[in-house]
Scaffold this motif. Structure first.
Motif, PDB file in Angstrom:
ATOM      1  N   ALA A 123       0.830  -1.204   0.000  1.00 19.17           N
ATOM      2  CA  ALA A 123       0.000   0.000   0.000  1.00 19.17           C
ATOM      3  C   ALA A 123       0.865   1.254   0.000  1.00 19.17           C
ATOM      4  N   ALA A 124       0.584   2.148  -0.927  1.00 21.11           N
ATOM      5  CA  ALA A 124       1.310   3.417  -1.004  1.00 21.11           C
ATOM      6  C   ALA A 124       0.535   4.476  -0.229  1.00 21.11           C
ATOM      7  N   GLN A 125       1.079   4.900   0.909  1.00 23.64           N
ATOM      8  CA  GLN A 125       0.441   5.908   1.745  1.00 23.64           C
ATOM      9  C   GLN A 125       1.519   6.740   2.443  1.00 23.64           C
ATOM     10  N   PRO A 126       1.216   8.001   2.796  1.00 16.95           N
ATOM     11  CA  PRO A 126       2.221   8.884   3.408  1.00 16.95           C
ATOM     12  C   PRO A 126       2.308   8.739   4.918  1.00 16.95           C
ATOM     13  N   LEU A 127       2.095   7.539   5.437  1.00 13.91           N
ATOM     14  CA  LEU A 127       2.032   7.359   6.892  1.00 13.91           C
ATOM     15  C   LEU A 127       3.375   7.633   7.562  1.00 13.91           C
ATOM     16  N   LEU A 128       4.476   7.231   6.940  1.00 17.49           N
ATOM     17  CA  LEU A 128       5.780   7.423   7.574  1.00 17.49           C
ATOM     18  C   LEU A 128       6.060   8.902   7.816  1.00 17.49           C
ATOM     19  N   SER A 129       5.784   9.715   6.809  1.00 23.43           N
ATOM     20  CA  SER A 129       6.080  11.140   6.956  1.00 23.43           C
ATOM     21  C   SER A 129       5.099  11.837   7.889  1.00 23.43           C
ATOM     22  N   GLN A 130       3.822  11.412   7.861  1.00 23.08           N
ATOM     23  CA  GLN A 130       2.801  12.136   8.622  1.00 23.08           C
ATOM     24  C   GLN A 130       2.600  11.624  10.035  1.00 23.08           C
ATOM     25  N   ALA A 131       2.947  10.365  10.314  1.00 24.89           N
ATOM     26  CA  ALA A 131       2.768   9.815  11.662  1.00 24.89           C
ATOM     27  C   ALA A 131       4.064   9.770  12.450  1.00 24.89           C
ATOM     28  N   VAL A 132       5.203   9.808  11.741  1.00 27.20           N
ATOM     29  CA  VAL A 132       6.487   9.641  12.433  1.00 27.20           C
ATOM     30  C   VAL A 132       7.399  10.845  12.209  1.00 27.20           C
ATOM     31  N   LEU A 133       7.855  11.038  10.997  1.00 25.56           N
ATOM     32  CA  LEU A 133       8.881  12.036  10.746  1.00 25.56           C
ATOM     33  C   LEU A 133       8.451  13.446  11.135  1.00 25.56           C
ATOM     34  N   ALA A 134       7.339  13.921  10.580  1.00 22.92           N
ATOM     35  CA  ALA A 134       6.934  15.304  10.826  1.00 22.92           C
ATOM     36  C   ALA A 134       6.496  15.549  12.274  1.00 22.92           C
ATOM     37  N   PRO A 135       5.551  14.775  12.814  1.00 17.52           N
ATOM     38  CA  PRO A 135       5.111  15.077  14.185  1.00 17.52           C
ATOM     39  C   PRO A 135       6.192  14.862  15.236  1.00 17.52           C
ATOM     40  N   GLU A 136       7.010  13.822  15.069  1.00 13.91           N
ATOM     41  CA  GLU A 136       8.062  13.581  16.056  1.00 13.91           C
ATOM     42  C   GLU A 136       9.092  14.712  16.048  1.00 13.91           C
ATOM     43  N   LEU A 137       9.401  15.258  14.873  1.00 15.67           N
ATOM     44  CA  LEU A 137      10.328  16.383  14.809  1.00 15.67           C
ATOM     45  C   LEU A 137       9.717  17.628  15.435  1.00 15.67           C
ATOM     46  N   LEU A 138       8.455  17.862  15.171  1.00 13.20           N
ATOM     47  CA  LEU A 138       7.788  19.027  15.757  1.00 13.20           C
ATOM     48  C   LEU A 138       7.742  18.923  17.271  1.00 13.20           C
ATOM     49  N   ILE A 139       7.459  17.739  17.791  1.00 15.89           N
ATOM     50  CA  ILE A 139       7.369  17.553  19.241  1.00 15.89           C
ATOM     51  C   ILE A 139       8.728  17.763  19.901  1.00 15.89           C
ATOM     52  N   ARG A 140       9.790  17.347  19.234  1.00 12.23           N
ATOM     53  CA  ARG A 140      11.118  17.455  19.831  1.00 12.23           C
ATOM     54  C   ARG A 140      11.743  18.828  19.659  1.00 12.23           C
ATOM     55  N   ALA A 141      11.620  19.380  18.467  1.00 14.25           N
ATOM     56  CA  ALA A 141      12.362  20.599  18.163  1.00 14.25           C
ATOM     57  C   ALA A 141      11.495  21.813  17.868  1.00 14.25           C
ATOM     58  N   GLY A 142      10.209  21.616  17.661  1.00 15.01           N
ATOM     59  CA  GLY A 142       9.348  22.724  17.305  1.00 15.01           C
ATOM     60  C   GLY A 142       8.987  23.607  18.479  1.00 15.01           C
ATOM     61  N   SER A 143       8.635  24.837  18.178  1.00 14.13           N
ATOM     62  CA  SER A 143       8.176  25.770  19.203  1.00 14.13           C
ATOM     63  C   SER A 143       6.723  25.469  19.544  1.00 14.13           C
ATOM     64  N   PRO A 144       6.225  25.961  20.693  1.00  9.93           N
ATOM     65  CA  PRO A 144       4.807  25.767  21.012  1.00  9.93           C
ATOM     66  C   PRO A 144       3.886  26.291  19.914  1.00  9.93           C
ATOM     67  N   ALA A 145       4.258  27.410  19.295  1.00  3.95           N
ATOM     68  CA  ALA A 145       3.425  27.964  18.231  1.00  3.95           C
ATOM     69  C   ALA A 145       3.410  27.038  17.009  1.00  3.95           C
TER      70      ALA A 145
END
Length: 374
Positions: A85-107
């Motif tokens: 199955a071709a789906q963007p789950l890796l980028s949307q469930a792991v890469l992007a949110p995990e980076l935002l949680i670790r390094a992103g600002s509250p805003a």
């Protein structure tokens, strides 16, 4: 390590397998390939995944996550591999949110995490620049002095799920250390080119020509290198889980063929030499499953040193088996193994991509050795 699934994790895996078997047969991947789909995935199926909560499966409750753990999410990636199955789950469930949680600002978190969870926006990690050179390879993407925080120049290749993304998490070199920036896709100076991989899925080449940066775009709650390594290790374990599912599907298909193909008036699976080859592949698959489960459980336990070791171990074994088992499966199918009419060829090509994604076997064996002090 117990590597046992909780009831909730097992149910997540069962529901993923049921949904994908029904909604994402291999024929769908053929259709997406033949139609040259703009995004490379089925939007209606992605919406169902969002409604089932898969993009927030591992996020903490503070960000409206389900907290089923990576052992649970790994079951979803295995199902994705089995169904191709071709789906963007890796980028949307792991890469992007995990980076935002670790390094992103509250805003940044307040703006993007709800949109990712609801499937209303997509972010893609723009990291690597040359074929075969995975982070931390030298980067040409740079920040030049200017108004605000300067301007971004360079190009990123192999940006998974970059086509149609609303923004890019970009790693760039600067005077002191690498830095991460969240660049909107519609910012002046951003150009996105669709590039099809050997498995016919999309990546993007993203060019940044003097993109104006400001302080609100920087992710600096955690040093970029530290945040990246932690997030990439989680993604590597998920890629290894997808590879496990895909390779199991190839193995099952191949064993079935050995039982039904008649030569010299008997099934070719009765030949001892072929039985030995199949048996060796079975053992390799079981070892890979242990490595994948170990990596996923290490992530849930939260020990970053153990996570790095287990993630590289799992990805190295997955990469090596993506080559070995895929080659064996094609050869054991004989002449028809290389024909497009056989689904095996689609699995073979995806295996080649997974082999290289986020570091190949040589990369991770070397990394594992370094982590062990060699």
């Amino acid at each position: 390590m117990t590597m046992l699934l909780s009831e909730e994790q097992a149910l997540l895996g069962d529901s993923a397998q049921a949904l994908l078997a029904d909604q994402a047969p291999v024929s769908q991947q053929r259709r997406l390939r033949d139609e040259r789909s703009a995004t490379g995935f089925d939007d209606a199926l992605w919406r169902q995944m969002v409604d089932m909560g898969w993009p927030v499966a591992v996020l903490p409750e503070a960000h409206d996550g389900l907290q089923v753990g990576y052992l649970g999410l790994g079951q979803v990636f295995e199902a994705i591999g089995r169904q191709l199955a071709a789906q963007p789950l890796l980028s949307q469930a792991v890469l992007a949110p995990e980076l935002l949680i670790r390094a992103g600002s509250p805003a940044q978190q307040a703006h993007w995490l709800p949109k990712l969870a609801q499937g209303k926006a997509r972010l893609a990690l723009a990291l690597d620049e040359e074929s075969g050179r995975h982070w931390p390879a030298p980067m040409a993407t740079r920040i030049e002095p200017g108004e605000g925080s300067g301007t971004l120049h360079g190009a990123k290749h192999f940006v998974f799920d970059g086509v149609g993304a609303d923004g890019f998490l970009v790693l760039a070199g600067s005077a002191d250390a690498p830095s991460l920036w969240l660049v909107p896709a519609n910012a002046a100076g951003v150009q996105v080119e669709r590039v099809a991989m050997i498995d016919s899925r999309n990546t993007a080449c993203v060019r940044f020509d003097g993109v104006a940066l400001d302080a609100s775009m920087r992710l600096d709650a955690l040093p970029a290198a530290q945040a990246l390594e932690q997030v990439l290790d989680r993604a590597r374990a998920c890629v290894a889980a997808e590879a496990l599912g895909l390779l199991r599907a190839m193995f099952v298909t191949t064993v079935a063929y050995l039982k039904e193909r008649i030569q010299f008036d008997v099934p070719i699976g009765s030949f001892q030499a072929l039985q030995h080859r199949a048996a060796r592949l079975y053992v390799e698959l079981e070892l890979l499953e242990s490595c994948v489960r170990g990596a996923l459980e290490a992530i849930d336990a939260g020990d970053e040193t153990a996570i790095a070791l287990h993630a590289s171990l799992a990805k190295a074994r997955a990469a090596d088996l993506c080559e070995k088992l895929a080659n064996e499966a094609v050869q054991l199918h004989g002449g028809i193994g290389v024909t497009d009419e056989l689904d095996l060829g689609l699995f073979f090509k995806r295996a080649r991509v997974l082999q290289r994604m986020l570091g190949d076997g040589a990369y991770h064996r070397n990394r594992y050795a370094r982590l062990k002090g060699f």
